[in-house]
Design a protein around this motif. Sequence first.
Motif, mmCIF file in Angstrom:
data_model
loop_
_atom_site.group_PDB
_atom_site.id
_atom_site.type_symbol
_atom_site.label_atom_id
_atom_site.label_comp_id
_atom_site.label_asym_id
_atom_site.label_seq_id
_atom_site.Cartn_x
_atom_site.Cartn_y
_atom_site.Cartn_z
ATOM 1 N N MET A 1 -54.914 13.465 -17.733
ATOM 2 C CA MET A 1 -53.936 14.468 -17.159
ATOM 3 C C MET A 1 -53.514 14.047 -15.776
ATOM 4 O O MET A 1 -53.980 13.234 -14.733
ATOM 5 C CB MET A 1 -54.959 15.473 -16.446
ATOM 6 N N LYS A 2 -52.263 14.484 -15.535
ATOM 7 C CA LYS A 2 -51.532 13.864 -14.105
ATOM 8 C C LYS A 2 -51.257 15.393 -13.570
ATOM 9 O O LYS A 2 -50.348 16.106 -14.117
ATOM 10 C CB LYS A 2 -50.192 13.245 -14.499
ATOM 11 N N VAL A 3 -51.605 15.563 -12.267
ATOM 12 C CA VAL A 3 -51.610 16.736 -11.685
ATOM 13 C C VAL A 3 -50.790 16.413 -10.461
ATOM 14 O O VAL A 3 -50.989 15.557 -9.562
ATOM 15 C CB VAL A 3 -52.638 17.504 -11.260
ATOM 16 N N VAL A 4 -49.618 17.019 -9.994
ATOM 17 C CA VAL A 4 -48.599 16.706 -8.963
ATOM 18 C C VAL A 4 -48.724 18.119 -7.941
ATOM 19 O O VAL A 4 -48.419 18.978 -8.288
ATOM 20 C CB VAL A 4 -47.252 16.270 -9.064
ATOM 21 N N LEU A 5 -49.085 17.805 -6.598
ATOM 22 C CA LEU A 5 -48.978 19.244 -5.780
ATOM 23 C C LEU A 5 -47.846 18.916 -5.034
ATOM 24 O O LEU A 5 -47.725 17.925 -4.437
ATOM 25 C CB LEU A 5 -50.326 19.193 -4.793
ATOM 26 N N ILE A 6 -47.274 20.066 -4.901
ATOM 27 C CA ILE A 6 -45.918 20.005 -4.050
ATOM 28 C C ILE A 6 -46.056 21.202 -3.115
ATOM 29 O O ILE A 6 -46.848 22.392 -3.363
ATOM 30 C CB ILE A 6 -44.475 20.154 -4.686
ATOM 31 N N GLY A 7 -45.421 21.181 -1.967
ATOM 32 C CA GLY A 7 -45.435 22.305 -1.044
ATOM 33 C C GLY A 7 -44.873 21.852 0.216
ATOM 34 O O GLY A 7 -44.759 20.805 0.431
ATOM 35 N N PHE A 8 -44.597 22.990 1.217
ATOM 36 C CA PHE A 8 -44.218 22.722 2.576
ATOM 37 C C PHE A 8 -45.137 21.943 3.258
ATOM 38 O O PHE A 8 -46.550 22.064 2.975
ATOM 39 C CB PHE A 8 -43.749 23.992 3.258
ATOM 40 N N MET A 9 -44.709 21.512 4.609
ATOM 41 C CA MET A 9 -45.802 20.824 5.437
ATOM 42 C C MET A 9 -46.684 21.879 5.895
ATOM 43 O O MET A 9 -46.236 23.022 6.171
ATOM 44 C CB MET A 9 -45.066 20.370 6.738
ATOM 45 N N GLY A 10 -48.129 21.499 5.817
ATOM 46 C CA GLY A 10 -49.146 22.447 6.066
ATOM 47 C C GLY A 10 -49.603 23.289 5.237
ATOM 48 O O GLY A 10 -50.274 24.482 5.247
ATOM 49 N N SER A 11 -49.196 23.144 3.921
ATOM 50 C CA SER A 11 -49.610 23.782 3.003
ATOM 51 C C SER A 11 -50.911 23.307 2.458
ATOM 52 O O SER A 11 -51.599 24.185 1.336
ATOM 53 C CB SER A 11 -48.501 23.904 1.737
ATOM 54 N N GLY A 12 -51.519 22.348 2.878
ATOM 55 C CA GLY A 12 -52.898 22.001 2.326
ATOM 56 C C GLY A 12 -53.021 21.080 1.274
ATOM 57 O O GLY A 12 -54.022 20.896 0.441
ATOM 58 N N LYS A 13 -51.696 20.414 0.891
ATOM 59 C CA LYS A 13 -51.875 19.580 -0.231
ATOM 60 C C LYS A 13 -52.801 18.457 -0.092
ATOM 61 O O LYS A 13 -53.271 18.360 -1.429
ATOM 62 C CB LYS A 13 -50.330 18.886 -0.427
ATOM 63 N N THR A 14 -52.963 17.552 0.843
ATOM 64 C CA THR A 14 -53.737 16.753 0.791
ATOM 65 C C THR A 14 -55.278 17.173 0.528
ATOM 66 O O THR A 14 -55.948 16.562 -0.345
ATOM 67 C CB THR A 14 -53.877 15.938 2.093
ATOM 68 N N SER A 15 -55.963 18.310 1.570
ATOM 69 C CA SER A 15 -57.195 18.627 1.177
ATOM 70 C C SER A 15 -57.439 19.181 -0.102
ATOM 71 O O SER A 15 -58.476 18.825 -0.891
ATOM 72 C CB SER A 15 -57.484 19.659 2.050
ATOM 73 N N ILE A 16 -56.361 19.988 -0.752
ATOM 74 C CA ILE A 16 -56.345 20.631 -1.948
ATOM 75 C C ILE A 16 -56.425 19.472 -3.084
ATOM 76 O O ILE A 16 -57.372 19.518 -3.940
ATOM 77 C CB ILE A 16 -55.366 21.769 -2.445
ATOM 78 N N ALA A 17 -55.618 18.537 -3.052
ATOM 79 C CA ALA A 17 -55.437 17.312 -3.768
ATOM 80 C C ALA A 17 -56.859 16.591 -3.885
ATOM 81 O O ALA A 17 -57.400 16.329 -5.156
ATOM 82 C CB ALA A 17 -54.487 16.452 -3.724
ATOM 83 N N HIS A 96 -48.278 17.985 -14.726
ATOM 84 C CA HIS A 96 -48.477 19.521 -14.274
ATOM 85 C C HIS A 96 -48.073 19.765 -12.545
ATOM 86 O O HIS A 96 -49.013 19.145 -11.966
ATOM 87 C CB HIS A 96 -49.943 20.205 -14.602
ATOM 88 N N VAL A 97 -46.970 20.161 -12.357
ATOM 89 C CA VAL A 97 -46.413 20.413 -11.151
ATOM 90 C C VAL A 97 -47.114 21.707 -10.519
ATOM 91 O O VAL A 97 -46.717 22.676 -10.942
ATOM 92 C CB VAL A 97 -45.172 20.098 -10.857
ATOM 93 N N ILE A 98 -47.797 21.664 -9.375
ATOM 94 C CA ILE A 98 -48.377 22.975 -8.940
ATOM 95 C C ILE A 98 -47.652 22.855 -7.441
ATOM 96 O O ILE A 98 -47.939 22.167 -6.645
ATOM 97 C CB ILE A 98 -49.887 22.691 -8.735
ATOM 98 N N TYR A 99 -47.127 24.264 -7.202
ATOM 99 C CA TYR A 99 -46.405 24.600 -6.075
ATOM 100 C C TYR A 99 -47.873 25.202 -5.031
ATOM 101 O O TYR A 99 -48.018 26.606 -5.430
ATOM 102 C CB TYR A 99 -45.239 25.490 -6.209
ATOM 103 N N LEU A 100 -48.011 24.861 -3.680
ATOM 104 C CA LEU A 100 -48.826 25.542 -2.925
ATOM 105 C C LEU A 100 -48.030 26.278 -2.064
ATOM 106 O O LEU A 100 -47.577 25.777 -1.172
ATOM 107 C CB LEU A 100 -49.972 24.575 -2.408
ATOM 108 N N LYS A 101 -48.128 27.742 -2.425
ATOM 109 C CA LYS A 101 -47.089 28.512 -1.601
ATOM 110 C C LYS A 101 -47.819 29.432 -0.515
ATOM 111 O O LYS A 101 -48.754 29.547 -0.785
ATOM 112 C CB LYS A 101 -46.617 29.574 -2.663
ATOM 113 N N LEU A 102 -47.135 29.423 0.717
ATOM 114 C CA LEU A 102 -47.609 30.011 1.779
ATOM 115 C C LEU A 102 -46.452 30.254 2.559
ATOM 116 O O LEU A 102 -45.365 30.107 2.501
ATOM 117 C CB LEU A 102 -48.708 29.097 2.611
#
Length: 171
Positions: A1-17, A96-102
């Motif tokens: 599985m390949k999961v890619v997290l996208i989202g604006f600066m401050g959306s928590g991509k690193t901690s969530i990944a 799977h591209v996941i958008y972390l929206k905030l």
Amino acid sequence: MKVVLIGFMGSGKTSIAKGLAQKLGLKFIDMDEMILNSSGMKSINEIFDQKGEKTFREVELETAQKLKDKANVVISTGGGVVGSEHTMQSLSHNAHVIYLKLSFENAAKRVSQKKLRPPLFQDIEKAKKLFEAREPLYEKYADIIIDTDNISLDEVLNQIEVKLGKGINGR
Ligand code: S3P
């Protein structure tokens, strides 16, 4: 599985990944860290200052291309990857591209807690314009959207796991 997290600066991509990789038994990869390691510089801010955004985007594209065929990984991206169709083509390949929206307000709050303010978040008005311009792009590239306003890290991870479980097997 390949999961890619996208989202604006401050959306928590690193901690969530990081959390997601641990939960799913996958390898965590941080694109900004890869870019930094290959640059010999101290920070992303220094790359922007010394080489400019254009060079940064070129290296970002090369980094995405290196990650095109990776499997069993969770990739944390930089907030600007959606600005390049080519970068997104490589990142979203078999992923799977996941958008972390905030909300912008929450993004600004998170960024103000960082040790180093990202180069494109130095001016709040400019950052807000960038946020508005990028929202439709994040939505366009996302297979899964998670609304992260007012929910805990654990809750974000649970929602991602449930939504991935309903996705296409093997990706
Ligand atoms: C950028 C976001 C940063 C970093 C660079 C450019 C952007 O990553 O890649 O400063 O254009 O939004 P984070 O989203 O992890 O802060």
